[in-house]
Write a protein that holds these residues in place. Structure first.
Motif, short mmCIF file in Angstrom:
data_model
loop_
_atom_site.label_atom_id
_atom_site.label_comp_id
_atom_site.label_asym_id
_atom_site.label_seq_id
_atom_site.Cartn_x
_atom_site.Cartn_y
_atom_site.Cartn_z
N ILE A 19 -8.55 4.97 -10.35
CA ILE A 19 -7.35 5.81 -10.47
C ILE A 19 -6.15 4.89 -10.35
O ILE A 19 -5.86 4.34 -9.29
CB ILE A 19 -7.33 6.90 -9.39
CG1 ILE A 19 -8.61 7.74 -9.45
CG2 ILE A 19 -6.10 7.78 -9.55
CD1 ILE A 19 -8.76 8.70 -8.30
N ALA A 20 -5.46 4.70 -11.48
CA ALA A 20 -4.37 3.72 -11.54
C ALA A 20 -3.02 4.40 -11.41
O ALA A 20 -2.82 5.51 -11.92
CB ALA A 20 -4.44 2.95 -12.87
N PRO A 21 -2.07 3.75 -10.77
CA PRO A 21 -0.73 4.33 -10.60
C PRO A 21 0.03 4.34 -11.92
O PRO A 21 -0.19 3.51 -12.81
CB PRO A 21 -0.07 3.41 -9.58
CG PRO A 21 -0.74 2.09 -9.78
CD PRO A 21 -2.17 2.41 -10.14
N ASP A 22 0.96 5.27 -12.04
CA ASP A 22 1.77 5.42 -13.24
C ASP A 22 2.92 4.43 -13.20
O ASP A 22 4.07 4.80 -12.96
CB ASP A 22 2.27 6.87 -13.32
CG ASP A 22 2.99 7.16 -14.64
OD1 ASP A 22 2.92 6.32 -15.54
OD2 ASP A 22 3.60 8.23 -14.74
N GLU A 23 2.60 3.15 -13.42
CA GLU A 23 3.58 2.08 -13.40
C GLU A 23 3.46 1.31 -14.71
O GLU A 23 2.63 0.41 -14.85
CB GLU A 23 3.35 1.15 -12.21
CG GLU A 23 3.48 1.87 -10.86
CD GLU A 23 3.10 0.99 -9.69
OE1 GLU A 23 2.70 -0.18 -9.94
OE2 GLU A 23 3.21 1.45 -8.54
N PRO A 24 4.27 1.65 -15.72
CA PRO A 24 4.12 1.08 -17.06
C PRO A 24 4.11 -0.44 -17.11
O PRO A 24 3.42 -1.03 -17.95
CB PRO A 24 5.34 1.64 -17.81
CG PRO A 24 5.68 2.90 -17.09
CD PRO A 24 5.37 2.64 -15.64
N ASP A 25 4.85 -1.10 -16.21
CA ASP A 25 4.92 -2.55 -16.25
C ASP A 25 3.65 -3.22 -15.74
O ASP A 25 3.41 -4.40 -16.02
CB ASP A 25 6.11 -3.06 -15.42
CG ASP A 25 7.44 -2.65 -16.03
OD1 ASP A 25 7.47 -2.37 -17.25
OD2 ASP A 25 8.43 -2.58 -15.29
N ALA A 26 2.83 -2.46 -15.01
CA ALA A 26 1.66 -3.07 -14.38
C ALA A 26 0.33 -2.48 -14.83
O ALA A 26 -0.70 -3.14 -14.73
CB ALA A 26 1.77 -2.94 -12.86
N VAL A 27 0.34 -1.25 -15.33
CA VAL A 27 -0.92 -0.55 -15.54
C VAL A 27 -1.78 -1.19 -16.62
O VAL A 27 -3.01 -1.17 -16.55
CB VAL A 27 -0.67 0.94 -15.85
CG1 VAL A 27 -0.07 1.13 -17.23
CG2 VAL A 27 -1.96 1.75 -15.71
N GLY A 28 -1.17 -1.79 -17.64
CA GLY A 28 -1.95 -2.40 -18.71
C GLY A 28 -2.81 -3.54 -18.20
O GLY A 28 -4.02 -3.59 -18.44
N ALA A 29 -2.20 -4.48 -17.49
CA ALA A 29 -2.93 -5.62 -16.94
C ALA A 29 -3.95 -5.17 -15.91
O ALA A 29 -5.07 -5.70 -15.83
CB ALA A 29 -1.96 -6.62 -16.32
N LEU A 30 -3.59 -4.16 -15.12
CA LEU A 30 -4.50 -3.64 -14.12
C LEU A 30 -5.72 -2.99 -14.77
O LEU A 30 -6.86 -3.18 -14.33
CB LEU A 30 -3.77 -2.62 -13.25
CG LEU A 30 -4.45 -2.15 -11.97
CD1 LEU A 30 -4.80 -3.31 -11.07
CD2 LEU A 30 -3.55 -1.15 -11.24
N ALA A 31 -5.48 -2.24 -15.85
CA ALA A 31 -6.59 -1.61 -16.56
C ALA A 31 -7.50 -2.65 -17.20
O ALA A 31 -8.74 -2.53 -17.15
CB ALA A 31 -6.06 -0.66 -17.62
N GLU A 32 -6.93 -3.68 -17.78
CA GLU A 32 -7.73 -4.75 -18.37
C GLU A 32 -8.65 -5.38 -17.33
O GLU A 32 -9.84 -5.60 -17.57
CB GLU A 32 -6.82 -5.82 -18.98
CG GLU A 32 -6.13 -5.40 -20.26
CD GLU A 32 -5.23 -6.50 -20.80
OE1 GLU A 32 -5.26 -7.62 -20.25
OE2 GLU A 32 -4.50 -6.23 -21.77
#
Length: 246
Positions: A19-32
């Motif tokens: 469950i990832a936070p709604d933080e556009p600057d970080a969520v992409g790298a975190l999801a990867e």
């Protein structure tokens, strides 16, 4: 929305949700990192109190969807039905306890799997009984998890998939598994880790071991593929007599 193996089948085979936070600057790298470490699902948790949540959720889920392509992971959204209809995630969890799954189904369509957050035994009973609820997120607390395990044993292919949730860490995962959970959803255990990919990998391997150590889980895997699962090869491969990939 991702495809290839059916979404419902991949949901049944899923073991780890992030469950990832709604933080556009970080969520992409975190999801990867999360997918690379073995997460089967990355679910965006929209901040419903944020005045610009609509915009950030769209950016965040787009980043998750892009990251999911590398592993054919599932995408998820935790928030409002109207937004889920616009974002088209693979999985959607109702954030409002009063939200109607029937109305939600009309909004999101037949392909999005609908989940319900269950914080009480009554919630679990209702979600298991509702025909439009495809999966559950159960917790917090071992008692809630044990109750779900009695009502919908993880090894029974007839059970709806459910994920234990609520502050689960690598240290507490053993107790969660002993309580009967074979699928877990975590937030901070990956998000706040200094090495998110490694944190996801540790959790996924613990769950993989638990599945492999319980021979009853074989029936869950078999049922996910269906009784007549086949692999359709492209015509050019058939002509060359190629062997299907294993």
């Amino acid at each position: 929305m991702t495809a290839l193996m059916g979404i419902a089948a991949r949901l049944r085979l899923a073991r780890l949700m992030h469950i990832a936070p709604d933080e556009p600057d970080a969520v992409g790298a975190l999801a990867e990192a999360s997918y690379a470490g073995g997460a089967d699902i990355v679910m965006l948790d929209e901040d419903l109190a944020d005045a610009i949540a609509d915009e950030t959720a769209e950016i965040g889920l787009a980043a998750i969807t892009l990251a999911a392509r590398a592993t054919q992971g599932l995408t998820g959204y935790f928030g409002r039905p109207v937004r889920a209809a616009q974002l088209s995630p693979d999985l959607f969890v109702l954030a409002d306890a009063e939200a109607d799954p029937v109305r939600t189904r009309r909004l999101v369509g037949e392909w999005t799997m609908i989940g319900r957050r269950c914080t009480s035994d009554a919630d679990t009973d209702a979600a298991l009984a509702h025909p439009e609820v495809d999966f559950l997120m159960v917790g917090p607390g071992l008692e809630r998890i044990r109750y779900a395990a009695r009502k919908a044993p993880a090894h029974d292919p007839r059970s709806k998939p459910w994920f234990a949730v609520g502050g689960i860490t690598a240290e507490s995962l053993g107790a969660v598994i002993r309580a009967g959970a074979m699928r877990v959803a975590v937030g901070g255990a990956i998000t706040r880790a200094s090495r998110p990919e490694e944190a996801a990998h540790v959790l996924k391997e613990r769950l993989r071991t638990a599945w492999n150590d319980d021979p009853r889980m074989e029936s869950v895997v078999a049922a996910a593929f269906g009784p007549k699962a086949t692999l359709n090869l492209p015509s050019d491969l058939k002509a060359r007599g190629a062997n299907p990939p294993r």
